[in-house]
Write a protein that holds these residues in place. Structure first.
Motif, PDB file in Angstrom:
ATOM      1  N   MET A 108      46.825  53.273  22.857  1.00 53.51           N
ATOM      2  CA  MET A 108      47.400  52.410  23.869  1.00 53.51           C
ATOM      3  C   MET A 108      46.795  51.011  23.737  1.00 53.51           C
ATOM      4  O   MET A 108      45.595  50.862  23.497  1.00 53.51           O
ATOM      5  N   ALA A 109      47.611  49.987  23.964  1.00 55.09           N
ATOM      6  CA  ALA A 109      47.103  48.626  23.882  1.00 55.09           C
ATOM      7  C   ALA A 109      46.180  48.330  25.022  1.00 55.09           C
ATOM      8  O   ALA A 109      46.353  48.792  26.127  1.00 55.09           O
ATOM      9  N   ASP A 110      45.198  47.519  24.721  1.00 54.76           N
ATOM     10  CA  ASP A 110      44.233  47.158  25.759  1.00 54.76           C
ATOM     11  C   ASP A 110      44.769  45.995  26.547  1.00 54.76           C
ATOM     12  O   ASP A 110      45.542  45.182  26.083  1.00 54.76           O
ATOM     13  N   SER A 111      44.330  45.887  27.795  1.00 51.39           N
ATOM     14  CA  SER A 111      44.692  44.800  28.668  1.00 51.39           C
ATOM     15  C   SER A 111      43.518  43.896  28.830  1.00 51.39           C
ATOM     16  O   SER A 111      42.434  44.114  28.386  1.00 51.39           O
ATOM     17  N   SER A 112      43.772  42.819  29.493  1.00 47.90           N
ATOM     18  CA  SER A 112      42.682  41.905  29.831  1.00 47.90           C
ATOM     19  C   SER A 112      41.710  42.610  30.735  1.00 47.90           C
ATOM     20  O   SER A 112      42.050  43.463  31.520  1.00 47.90           O
ATOM     21  N   HIS A 113      40.450  42.212  30.627  1.00 44.36           N
ATOM     22  CA  HIS A 113      39.429  42.851  31.439  1.00 44.36           C
ATOM     23  C   HIS A 113      39.498  42.379  32.882  1.00 44.36           C
ATOM     24  O   HIS A 113      38.861  42.950  33.750  1.00 44.36           O
ATOM     25  N   THR A 114      40.243  41.313  33.142  1.00 50.34           N
ATOM     26  CA  THR A 114      40.358  40.816  34.509  1.00 50.34           C
ATOM     27  C   THR A 114      41.410  41.610  35.274  1.00 50.34           C
ATOM     28  O   THR A 114      42.364  42.125  34.696  1.00 50.34           O
ATOM     29  N   THR A 115      41.201  41.685  36.572  1.00 55.62           N
ATOM     30  CA  THR A 115      42.149  42.387  37.433  1.00 55.62           C
ATOM     31  C   THR A 115      43.398  41.543  37.626  1.00 55.62           C
ATOM     32  O   THR A 115      43.334  40.308  37.667  1.00 55.62           O
ATOM     33  N   ALA A 116      44.559  42.196  37.739  1.00 62.08           N
ATOM     34  CA  ALA A 116      45.805  41.468  37.967  1.00 62.08           C
ATOM     35  C   ALA A 116      45.718  40.685  39.261  1.00 62.08           C
ATOM     36  O   ALA A 116      45.304  41.210  40.301  1.00 62.08           O
ATOM     37  N   SER A 117      46.106  39.415  39.206  1.00 65.57           N
ATOM     38  CA  SER A 117      46.025  38.549  40.382  1.00 65.57           C
ATOM     39  C   SER A 117      47.097  38.900  41.395  1.00 65.57           C
ATOM     40  O   SER A 117      48.009  39.688  41.118  1.00 65.57           O
ATOM     41  N   PHE A 118      46.971  38.306  42.553  1.00 65.50           N
ATOM     42  CA  PHE A 118      47.971  38.504  43.611  1.00 65.50           C
ATOM     43  C   PHE A 118      49.352  38.107  43.094  1.00 65.50           C
ATOM     44  O   PHE A 118      50.346  38.810  43.323  1.00 65.50           O
ATOM     45  N   LEU A 119      49.418  36.999  42.391  1.00 60.63           N
ATOM     46  CA  LEU A 119      50.706  36.520  41.872  1.00 60.63           C
ATOM     47  C   LEU A 119      51.263  37.478  40.831  1.00 60.63           C
ATOM     48  O   LEU A 119      52.466  37.749  40.796  1.00 60.63           O
ATOM     49  N   ALA A 120      50.374  38.014  39.968  1.00 57.28           N
ATOM     50  CA  ALA A 120      50.836  38.953  38.946  1.00 57.28           C
ATOM     51  C   ALA A 120      51.366  40.232  39.581  1.00 57.28           C
ATOM     52  O   ALA A 120      52.393  40.778  39.143  1.00 57.28           O
ATOM     53  N   GLN A 121      50.674  40.748  40.586  1.00 58.01           N
ATOM     54  CA  GLN A 121      51.145  41.947  41.275  1.00 58.01           C
ATOM     55  C   GLN A 121      52.482  41.684  41.974  1.00 58.01           C
ATOM     56  O   GLN A 121      53.394  42.515  41.941  1.00 58.01           O
ATOM     57  N   HIS A 173      47.813  52.520  41.005  1.00 58.87           N
ATOM     58  CA  HIS A 173      47.838  51.798  39.734  1.00 58.87           C
ATOM     59  C   HIS A 173      47.563  50.313  39.919  1.00 58.87           C
ATOM     60  O   HIS A 173      47.846  49.520  39.010  1.00 58.87           O
ATOM     61  N   GLY A 174      47.043  49.931  41.092  1.00 58.14           N
ATOM     62  CA  GLY A 174      46.549  48.575  41.244  1.00 58.14           C
ATOM     63  C   GLY A 174      47.350  47.655  42.133  1.00 58.14           C
ATOM     64  O   GLY A 174      46.996  46.484  42.275  1.00 58.14           O
ATOM     65  N   TYR A 223      41.221  51.063  42.420  1.00 52.71           N
ATOM     66  CA  TYR A 223      42.609  51.228  41.986  1.00 52.71           C
ATOM     67  C   TYR A 223      42.948  50.357  40.772  1.00 52.71           C
ATOM     68  O   TYR A 223      43.806  50.720  39.965  1.00 52.71           O
ATOM     69  N   THR A 224      42.320  49.196  40.654  1.00 50.45           N
ATOM     70  CA  THR A 224      42.665  48.279  39.562  1.00 50.45           C
ATOM     71  C   THR A 224      42.230  48.797  38.196  1.00 50.45           C
ATOM     72  O   THR A 224      42.701  48.301  37.173  1.00 50.45           O
ATOM     73  N   SER A 225      41.328  49.765  38.156  1.00 55.83           N
ATOM     74  CA  SER A 225      40.850  50.303  36.872  1.00 55.83           C
ATOM     75  C   SER A 225      41.128  51.798  36.749  1.00 55.83           C
ATOM     76  O   SER A 225      40.424  52.507  36.054  1.00 55.83           O
ATOM     77  N   GLY A 280      52.629  48.326  33.613  1.00 54.23           N
ATOM     78  CA  GLY A 280      51.871  47.493  32.697  1.00 54.23           C
ATOM     79  C   GLY A 280      51.543  46.143  33.311  1.00 54.23           C
ATOM     80  O   GLY A 280      50.427  45.622  33.142  1.00 54.23           O
ATOM     81  N   ARG A 281      52.492  45.565  34.023  1.00 54.79           N
ATOM     82  CA  ARG A 281      52.223  44.286  34.698  1.00 54.79           C
ATOM     83  C   ARG A 281      51.159  44.455  35.779  1.00 54.79           C
ATOM     84  O   ARG A 281      50.346  43.546  36.004  1.00 54.79           O
ATOM     85  N   LEU A 282      51.156  45.592  36.467  1.00 53.22           N
ATOM     86  CA  LEU A 282      50.113  45.831  37.462  1.00 53.22           C
ATOM     87  C   LEU A 282      48.733  45.917  36.822  1.00 53.22           C
ATOM     88  O   LEU A 282      47.721  45.659  37.481  1.00 53.22           O
ATOM     89  N   LYS A 283      48.702  46.302  35.545  1.00 54.67           N
ATOM     90  CA  LYS A 283      47.429  46.383  34.828  1.00 54.67           C
ATOM     91  C   LYS A 283      47.126  45.072  34.096  1.00 54.67           C
ATOM     92  O   LYS A 283      46.296  45.029  33.194  1.00 54.67           O
TER      93      LYS A 283
END
Length: 952
Positions: free
Chosen positions: A1-14, A372-373, A717-719, A743-746
């Protein structure tokens, strides 16, 4: 599986992820949304058809139309000319005719009928019971002088001018007045008309001709003695009138007068008058007329004679109705429903919104997104915005449609115009002028009030959703609220609005209920478009305290914000499908990260652990000691640390409490897959639910990635990734769309997101053959299961929970899924539950077997088999030689135990310390020469054997 950024999805991204998902979801449900928005038009069409059908049936009855007559006939006998009018009508038809010169009627008093005057008295037998007029005032002598002039003496009719003759006397009737005065019931019925005189001639009867329409009728007139009775005060009059009307003691009172401070220079009088006793404030029909003119004239005429003498009179010659055009009896649903119709149409959105919110909770769609975040803020924002957009579209269509509705029959709308074009119904008598409440009131005022109300309605739907967890219950309650509040508004709240004596502060209290606020707005809009008020409501009218619109506006705005705050609070502290509830005072707690427990951990918990350890197996005790040691360290590399987690479900209906998890301690490092085995009801799913925040533990604590489970669940939940026991999917979204959303939530974006989704679909065999773009509702059970696993792994979550991931899969798919999970565990911790021993042995680095909520053993599959598998399993199948086989086995191992015997097949457990494998093979070879052995086998203890032994 592809890795995501280590940062948590922002409010705008969610927010972006949920918005895109909802946009796709609503596009797939576009037909349902269009049907909802067009609902007012459909309802209008239905009501119009009902009204049209009823009116057509009413038109078929000639008695419900103005009468007509044929003048002259043709040679074939047909009518040459038909004329219609009041002169050709029956009495019942006359009310529908055009009346250019209405009938002139003598003014009457409302006289109680003879049966009500002094009941059971001798005067009833000859209808000679008197009728009484009460009077009082500040000057008794003046009052008595005036009262003596109430009634005339003798009556001499003048046939040349009958109205002039009747104006010289006081006439009355016990008949009920009508809704209009085109046809006076006193002269068209068999009820006699009374002359009120101070003294009646015995056996007095009189009849005079009355012209009604085209016919002349003789009307019987009887004499009734009129009595004047002095009362000491107006309160005494009021009591007499009330008792006479309600207790049946004496209902002979015609009218009452209070002359107040009247004197020779000032005439000031208060008049009490009779009306029908059973009039109801809840009656929608137009009110009956009240016979007041003659009551006023009696007092005025008596006072004038008191001043000027008996020769001076103030005549009231007649009363008459206004001229009118021809009318027909018809069903006017708009007048019948009024504000009720508008409020019902707007309120219909409430159960729609409520049901949608509760559905997401009941199906656990909201909690799976949260796991899932997805934060509570983005969820409420996007859901609120969607329902606000839907409500705005609904109201906009309703307003536009209402502005095009025909006004002749206010509900005979443009729908009827369409029908007439299609030649379904004839509608030539309609003209299109628009519905007044939309067209005459300022559109900006309507926009502001309706926009604020739909915001308030959406907010209340969110508030109601916090206390419901079942869709059927929410739907039923929602529709009860709609119809109940509409009826209460029309038949109760409106009555209070029109009652000037009703306290205004109680009106405001009632308007705290949003449906009553809506009804008040609709009611006030309607008042400003009544005939004679052609302007409609403007912004300046909000300063008019009589309409209450400014108060309603302020109240709705304040209530809107208060409801939003209360909704957010209850959503956090009331668990009804949205995850673990918070403490009621959570907003007072520090938001800083809670530090890991130190050596100052309460000694009581240590003592409890020691006592419990005495009852545990050594491996379970070692795991508990490891957990306690990890909690003493300032930092740890372990992904999950559970310390004495306990969950007890309270007993219901007299049952005892149910222990689901009994003090479980577990430490799980990164890159490790831990399998939980156990019989049904052992507590596996309850443990997963606790760790995923679905339920709150009764006691104990857990750290996930160093974060406390009970205080920072949103951060966990974010991880985290979850594959629930039952697939939680949107039926109308495809597999690819599911993975894009999660995926966007992650925090996956752009090319990384596309690549991760593609790899996930390929890994679970959902990429080829168009399967990825097929709706999840059309997937088989196995395909849904594979999609759920892919969702749990996308975005590289650090901790993954899988509840029976291999359930329902065919052998090939199951083996492929195992390879996916085995590959994924390299850089994350995985906890899975399963009933498949093969699956557990293939995937898990360590296993734990739960029985009755307690961990009975823990270790790697090899360790467990070595620890609990201290026997070889020997199976021999013979033909009627069981005894010889049993003797052979006991010669090899005296302590061998027979565990199975059926149809010649026997199974034995041989302790390993008593026998060698070579000895077993040698004994079997010798036995084959002595008797027939059809089949035999020797195996080491399997994981399934260990599971059965521990579970038992």
């Amino acid at each position: 599986m592809a890795d995501s950024s280590h940062t948590t999805a922002s409010f705008l991204a969610q927010t972006n992820a949920l918005f895109r998902k909802n946009l796709i979801f609503q596009r797939r449900n576009m037909k349902a949304s269009i049907r909802l928005v067009l609902f007012p038009m459909f309802l209008c069409l239905v009501l119009f058809l009902v009204q049209k059908v009823v009116n057509n049936e009413l038109d078929k009855d000639p008695q419900l139309r103005c009468g007509c007559s044929c003048i002259g006939k043709n040679a074939d006998g047909s009518c040459k000319k038909t004329v219609c009018g009041i002169e050709y009508s029956e009495l019942g038809q006359a009310v529908y005719c055009p009346i250019h010169r209405p009938q002139e009627w003598p003014a009457l008093l409302q006289v109680p009928d003879s049966a009500s005057r002094f009941p059971d008295e001798p005067c009833q037998r000859n209808d000679s019971c008197p009728a009484t007029i009460l009077f009082t005032g500040g000057n008794r002598s003046l009052g008595e002088s005036v009262a003596r002039n109430f009634f005339t003496g003798t009556f001499t009719p003048n046939s040349s001018d009958m109205l002039q003759s009747l104006a010289n006397i006081v006439l009355g009737s016990s008949s009920e007045p009508a809704h209009n005065n085109f046809l006076e019931p006193a002269f068209s019925s068999e009820i006699p008309v009374y002359i009120l005189q101070s003294q009646c001639v015995p056996n007095f009867t009189l009849s005079f001709p009355i012209q009604i329409a085209s016919r002349t009728m003789q009307k019987e007139v009887r004499c009734v003695q009129g009595l004047n009775l002095w009362c000491n005060s107006s309160s005494e009059i009021n009591d007499d009138q009330f008792n006479g009307s309600t207790e049946g003691k004496s209902n002979e009172i015609v009218a009452a007068y209070d002359f107040l401070n009247s004197n020779e220079n000032n005439f000031n009088v208060r008049v009490w008058y009779k009306r029908r006793d059973d009039h109801s404030i809840f009656q929608n029909s137009p009110p009956e007329l009240v016979r007041v003119p003659r009551s006023v004239n009696v007092a005025s005429n008596a006072y004038l004679q008191f001043l000027k003498g008996a020769g001076t009179k103030m005549l009231l010659e007649f009363v008459k109705e206004m001229p009118k055009t021809e009318t027909r009896l018809s069903l006017d649903l708009s007048s019948l429903l009024g504000g009720l119709f508008f409020s019902w149409v707007i309120l219909q959105l409430f159960p729609v919104i409520l049901t949608s919110l509760v559905y997401e909770k009941q199906q656990k769609l909201r909690i799976i997104m949260k796991m899932h975040g997805l934060g509570d803020g983005p969820y409420m924002l996007i859901s609120y915005a969607y329902f606000l957009f839907l409500s705005s579209s609904y109201m906009l269509c309703f307003a536009i449609f209402g502005s095009l509705v025909g006004e002749i029959r206010p509900l005979e709308s443009i729908c009827s115009t369409w029908l007439s074009k299609l030649k379904v119904l004839s509608n030539s008598d309609l003209f299109l002028t628009g519905l007044n409440t939309f067209t005459m009131n300022d559109y900006s005022i309507q926009f502001v009030f309706y926009f604020i109300y739909i915001n308030l309605q959406v907010s209340f739907a969110f508030l109601a959703a916090t206390v419901f967890s079942n869709v059927k219950t929410a739907t039923a309650i929602g529709h009860i609220c709609v119809f109940g509040s509409g009826l209460l508004g029309a038949f109760l709240f409106q009555t209070f609005l029109e009652d000037n004596s009703f306290p205004g502060h109680w009106i405001i209290v009632m308007e705290l209920f949003p449906a009553f606020s809506l009804y008040r707005v609709i009611y006030e809009f309607g008042q400003y478009v009544q005939p004679g008020i052609p302007v409609g409501m403007r912004w300046k009218d909000l300063n008019d305290n009589t309409n209450g619109m400014r108060k309603v506006l302020i109240l709705m705005i304040l209530e809107w914000f208060v409801v939003l705050l209360v909704t957010y609070y209850l959503d956090q502290v009331v668990s009804s499908g949205g995850g673990m509830q918070k403490h009621p005072l959570f907003f007072l707690r520090s938001v800083q990260k809670k530090k890991l427990p130190s050596s100052s951990k309460p000694s009581m918990q240590r003592q409890g652990s020691t006592v419990l350890a005495q009852m545990e197996k050594p491996d379970v005790f070692q795991e508990r000691e490891k957990v306690e040691q990890l909690l003493l360290e300032s930092s740890t590399s372990y992904a999950v640390v559970c310390d004495n987690i306990k969950k007890v479900y309270p007993g219901k209906d007299g049952n005892h409490d149910k222990l689901a998890i009994g003090g479980l301690s577990l430490a799980l490092s990164r890159g490790e897959c831990f399998g939980m085995l156990g019989p049904n009801g052992a507590g596996k799913t309850s443990f997963i639910n606790v760790m995923t925040g679905l339920i709150k533990p009764t006691s104990g604590m857990a750290l996930v990635q160093g974060v406390d489970l009970q205080t920072d669940m949103n951060k966990i939940y974010t991880s985290m990734g979850v594959c629930p026991q039952h697939d939680l999917l949107w039926e109308t979204l495809t597999g690819r769309e599911h993975l894009l959303f999660y995926g966007r939530l992650k925090n996956l974006k752009g090319a990384a997101l596309t690549r991760a989704v593609k790899e996930s679909l390929k890994s679970v065999n959902l990429f080829h053959g168009g399967v990825a773009d097929r709706k999840a509702g059309k997937y088989s059970g196995g395909m849904k299961r594979r999609l759920s696993v892919a969702i749990s792994l996308i975005g590289n979550p650090k901790i993954v929970y899988m509840d029976e991931p291999g359930t329902g899969l065919d052998p090939a798919s199951r083996k492929n899924l195992w390879n996916v999970i085995k590959h994924a565990k390299r850089d994350r911790a995985i906890i899975l539950t399963t009933h498949s021993m093969e699956e557990a042995e293939f995937l898990c680095d360590r296993l734990g077997i739960l029985v009755d909520g307690s961990l009975r053993c823990i270790g790697s599959p090899k360790e467990l088999k070595a620890r609990y598998g201290k026997s070889y399993v020997l199976m021999i199948t013979t033909l009627n030689q069981e005894e010889e086989v049993e003797n052979l086995v006991h010669q090899l191992s005296p302590n061998a135990i027979k565990t199975y015997h059926l149809s010649g097949t026997q199974k034995f457990e041989l302790p390993k310390h008593e026998v060698r494998i070579a000895d077993i093979f040698q004994a079997i070879e010798i036995a084959k020469r002595m008797f027939t052995i059809q089949a035999w086998g020797l195996s080491d203890t399997t994981l399934e054997d260990v599971f059965i032994k521990v579970a038992q």
